[in-house]
Design a protein around this motif. Structure first.
Motif, PDB file in Angstrom:
ATOM      1  N   LEU A 111      38.487  41.935  39.004  1.00  0.00           N
ATOM      2  CA  LEU A 111      38.377  40.484  38.930  1.00  0.00           C
ATOM      3  C   LEU A 111      36.903  40.095  39.009  1.00  0.00           C
ATOM      4  CD1 LEU A 111      41.208  39.642  41.496  1.00  0.00           C
ATOM      5  CD2 LEU A 111      41.416  39.651  38.998  1.00  0.00           C
ATOM      6  N   SER A 112      36.536  38.972  38.388  1.00  0.00           N
ATOM      7  CA  SER A 112      35.119  38.587  38.316  1.00  0.00           C
ATOM      8  C   SER A 112      34.986  37.072  38.322  1.00  0.00           C
ATOM      9  CB  SER A 112      34.510  39.180  37.033  1.00  0.00           C
ATOM     10  OG  SER A 112      33.216  38.694  36.775  1.00  0.00           O
ATOM     11  N   TYR A 113      34.031  36.560  39.152  1.00  0.00           N
ATOM     12  CA  TYR A 113      33.844  35.121  39.318  1.00  0.00           C
ATOM     13  C   TYR A 113      32.364  34.788  39.497  1.00  0.00           C
ATOM     14  CZ  TYR A 113      38.710  35.862  40.653  1.00  0.00           C
ATOM     15  OH  TYR A 113      40.013  36.269  40.666  1.00  0.00           O
ATOM     16  N   ASP A 147      36.515  29.800  42.775  1.00  0.00           N
ATOM     17  CA  ASP A 147      37.495  28.816  43.228  1.00  0.00           C
ATOM     18  C   ASP A 147      38.476  29.575  44.114  1.00  0.00           C
ATOM     19  OD1 ASP A 147      40.358  27.692  42.906  1.00  0.00           O
ATOM     20  OD2 ASP A 147      39.104  26.003  42.283  1.00  0.00           O
ATOM     21  N   ARG A 148      38.536  29.224  45.371  1.00  0.00           N
ATOM     22  CA  ARG A 148      39.310  30.034  46.319  1.00  0.00           C
ATOM     23  C   ARG A 148      40.797  30.072  45.994  1.00  0.00           C
ATOM     24  NH1 ARG A 148      36.647  30.609  52.208  1.00  0.00           N
ATOM     25  NH2 ARG A 148      34.455  30.530  51.585  1.00  0.00           N
ATOM     26  N   LEU A 149      41.318  28.993  45.443  1.00  0.00           N
ATOM     27  CA  LEU A 149      42.740  29.001  45.091  1.00  0.00           C
ATOM     28  C   LEU A 149      43.008  29.982  43.960  1.00  0.00           C
ATOM     29  CD1 LEU A 149      43.681  25.194  45.259  1.00  0.00           C
ATOM     30  CD2 LEU A 149      44.283  27.011  46.884  1.00  0.00           C
ATOM     31  N   GLN A 150      42.130  29.984  42.957  1.00  0.00           N
ATOM     32  CA  GLN A 150      42.311  30.920  41.855  1.00  0.00           C
ATOM     33  C   GLN A 150      42.104  32.364  42.322  1.00  0.00           C
ATOM     34  OE1 GLN A 150      39.733  30.496  38.424  1.00  0.00           O
ATOM     35  NE2 GLN A 150      40.490  32.383  37.507  1.00  0.00           N
ATOM     36  N   ILE A 151      41.069  32.576  43.140  1.00  0.00           N
ATOM     37  CA  ILE A 151      40.805  33.928  43.621  1.00  0.00           C
ATOM     38  C   ILE A 151      42.001  34.452  44.410  1.00  0.00           C
ATOM     39  CG2 ILE A 151      39.353  35.304  45.163  1.00  0.00           C
ATOM     40  CD1 ILE A 151      37.046  33.362  44.402  1.00  0.00           C
ATOM     41  N   LYS A 152      42.551  33.625  45.292  1.00  0.00           N
ATOM     42  CA  LYS A 152      43.707  34.052  46.074  1.00  0.00           C
ATOM     43  C   LYS A 152      44.876  34.397  45.176  1.00  0.00           C
ATOM     44  CE  LYS A 152      46.810  32.655  49.824  1.00  0.00           C
ATOM     45  NZ  LYS A 152      47.124  31.615  50.842  1.00  0.00           N
ATOM     46  N   SER A 153      45.161  33.535  44.207  1.00  0.00           N
ATOM     47  CA  SER A 153      46.267  33.789  43.282  1.00  0.00           C
ATOM     48  C   SER A 153      46.048  35.083  42.514  1.00  0.00           C
ATOM     49  CB  SER A 153      46.408  32.612  42.313  1.00  0.00           C
ATOM     50  OG  SER A 153      47.387  32.873  41.339  1.00  0.00           O
ATOM     51  N   ASP A 154      44.807  35.287  42.014  1.00  0.00           N
ATOM     52  CA  ASP A 154      44.509  36.489  41.230  1.00  0.00           C
ATOM     53  C   ASP A 154      44.605  37.750  42.072  1.00  0.00           C
ATOM     54  OD1 ASP A 154      44.069  34.896  39.023  1.00  0.00           O
ATOM     55  OD2 ASP A 154      41.878  35.008  39.133  1.00  0.00           O
ATOM     56  N   GLU A 183      48.208  38.659  42.806  1.00  0.00           N
ATOM     57  CA  GLU A 183      48.832  39.229  41.618  1.00  0.00           C
ATOM     58  C   GLU A 183      48.322  40.643  41.362  1.00  0.00           C
ATOM     59  OE1 GLU A 183      51.313  39.457  38.240  1.00  0.00           O
ATOM     60  OE2 GLU A 183      51.290  38.148  40.000  1.00  0.00           O
ATOM     61  N   ALA A 184      47.013  40.833  41.524  1.00  0.00           N
ATOM     62  CA  ALA A 184      46.427  42.155  41.324  1.00  0.00           C
ATOM     63  C   ALA A 184      47.009  43.181  42.287  1.00  0.00           C
ATOM     64  CB  ALA A 184      44.909  42.086  41.479  1.00  0.00           C
ATOM     65  N   GLU A 185      47.281  42.736  43.521  1.00  0.00           N
ATOM     66  CA  GLU A 185      47.843  43.644  44.525  1.00  0.00           C
ATOM     67  C   GLU A 185      49.215  44.172  44.101  1.00  0.00           C
ATOM     68  OE1 GLU A 185      46.698  44.186  48.180  1.00  0.00           O
ATOM     69  OE2 GLU A 185      44.834  43.977  47.058  1.00  0.00           O
ATOM     70  N   LYS A 186      49.935  43.364  43.320  1.00  0.00           N
ATOM     71  CA  LYS A 186      51.243  43.801  42.835  1.00  0.00           C
ATOM     72  C   LYS A 186      51.120  44.824  41.706  1.00  0.00           C
ATOM     73  CE  LYS A 186      53.192  39.164  43.617  1.00  0.00           C
ATOM     74  NZ  LYS A 186      53.774  37.976  42.920  1.00  0.00           N
ATOM     75  N   LEU A 187      50.010  44.759  40.976  1.00  0.00           N
ATOM     76  CA  LEU A 187      49.867  45.526  39.741  1.00  0.00           C
ATOM     77  C   LEU A 187      49.101  46.832  39.908  1.00  0.00           C
ATOM     78  CD1 LEU A 187      48.918  42.589  37.342  1.00  0.00           C
ATOM     79  CD2 LEU A 187      51.164  43.643  37.617  1.00  0.00           C
TER      80      LEU A 187
END
Length: 374
Positions: free
Chosen positions: A181-183, A204-211, A214-218
């Motif tokens: 992931l990259s921000y 954006d902390r909301l986007q980072i958390k969501s990403d 999701e990444a943790e699942k994948l």
């Protein structure tokens, strides 16, 4: 891939190869299925700092037919080809020659750079930085089109909402997968086109958390790249520390930082669940046209990811300090190359060994047992 010629040997030695396949959003094998194998697996991942291609660098790269960056990187090529996965921060957008190559403050680099970093060993580039929008939307699309053409992975800037929604996961034949992931903190005041926020990931902390969730699942591990901090400062500021702590609290395994253009220390940060996150706050410049000493020193940051059953760990962080060597002839930068700092002579850099030891102390001041690659 870069390990094709070694497949047979690696099969004999380790029972797996370092060849990689890009899986995008696809789910990897369930941990319960893998735990039944009950054997130990390991890969290495390497990261380098900014590829910031000033005009004096691409002018020196021109050989009369193409822009040859590979020869500049040849002295460190072996160090980038050995790891299972190598990643780089592509700071100057690769919009290609049709848009006109350009220098600071709005960069644009040739496609030859993508070919040459891939040949050198880079498998993935992070694109979210303050120069992503330097040449507008068209340059982002040009760069992505070329990356896709040659099979170089990218993250942090995207061609569509669907592209942004696809978490980048690299699966390895060792049975270990890594999400990237990259921000960036911003884009130098250049506004993102309305409705096209997917063009560049901003912090954006909301986007980072969501990403991250999701990444943790994948994937088995998640690596977050932040473009943040204050330029030319050798220590992380409070904002960097807060964002790293945020990532650690989410369970991120590794954080890689860019933007200060100088090296900042490496350390472990404890998350709220007691997990340990490996952090390199800034990897400095890897290849650039900046003149100042600390802006010419970067490095290759490497770590091991090990898996046994359903247990995954990150360990054995290591670092190779590097140096951008060049000559000045008639006020023109020439003979640019990236060297291991340990190989730099006193003729190239006065008191080279003193600088090497200072850099080793600087990057390891907050971490015990950091290895240095010879």
């Amino acid at each position: 891939m870069k390990y094709h010629l070694m497949i047979i040997l690696l099969l004999i030695i380790t029972g797996c190869t370092a060849d990689q396949e890009y899986k995008g959003q696809s789910h990897h094998m369930d941990n319960k299925e893998r735990s039944a194998k009950d054997y130990q697996q390991a890969i290495t991942i390497a990261a380098i700092g900014d590829l910031l291609i000033h005009d004096r660098v691409y002018n020196d790269a021109w050989d009369g037919e193409r822009y040859d960056f590979q020869s500049m990187l040849a002295p460190v090529q072996n160090y980038l080809q050995k790891p299972t996965i190598a990643m780089a921060n592509q700071e100057s957008i690769m919009g290609g020659e049709e848009l006109g190559l350009s220098n600071y403050p709005r960069f644009n680099s040739p496609f030859d750079l993508a070919d040459d970093i891939q040949k050198t060993g880079v498998d993935l580039v992070t694109m979210a930085n303050n120069h992503t929008l330097d040449k507008g939307e068209v340059a982002i699309h040009n760069a992505i089109d070329y990356y896709e053409k040659i099979g170089l992975r990218y993250t942090g800037a995207f061609k569509s909402q669907a592209d942004q929604d696809t978490i980048r996961v690299i699966e390895t034949d060792a049975g270990i997968s890594a999400a990237f992931l990259s921000y960036t903190y911003g884009t130098n005041g250049i506004p993102v086109p309305d409705g096209k926020e997917y063009l560049v990931n901003q912090i954006d902390r909301l986007q980072i958390k969501s990403d991250v969730l999701e990444a943790e699942k994948l994937a088995d591990i998640t690596i977050v790249s932040y473009h943040f901090g204050q330029e030319y400062m050798r220590q992380p500021n409070q904002e960097q520390q807060d964002l790293v702590q945020f990532a650690a609290d989410l369970g991120t395994d590794v954080v890689i930082g860019h933007h200060p253009h100088v090296l900042q220390p490496i350390e472990w940060v404890e998350g709220e669940q007691g997990n340990k996150t490996l952090v390199a706050y800034s990897l400095g410049n890897f290849l650039s046209g900046q003149y100042e000493l600390n802006r010419r020193i970067g490095g290759i940051f490497q770590f091991t990811v090990e898996k046994q059953g359903d247990s995954v760990s990150v360990h054995t962080p290591a670092f190779l300090p590097t140096f951008v060597q060049f000559e000045m002839i008639d006020d023109t930068m020439t003979n640019v190359e990236v060297l291991p700092l340990g190989n730099v002579t006193n003729q190239q850099l006065s008191d080279a060994k003193v600088h090497l030891e200072e850099i080793k102390q600087h990057v390891s001041q907050n971490i015990e047992g950091l290895q240095f690659i010879e």
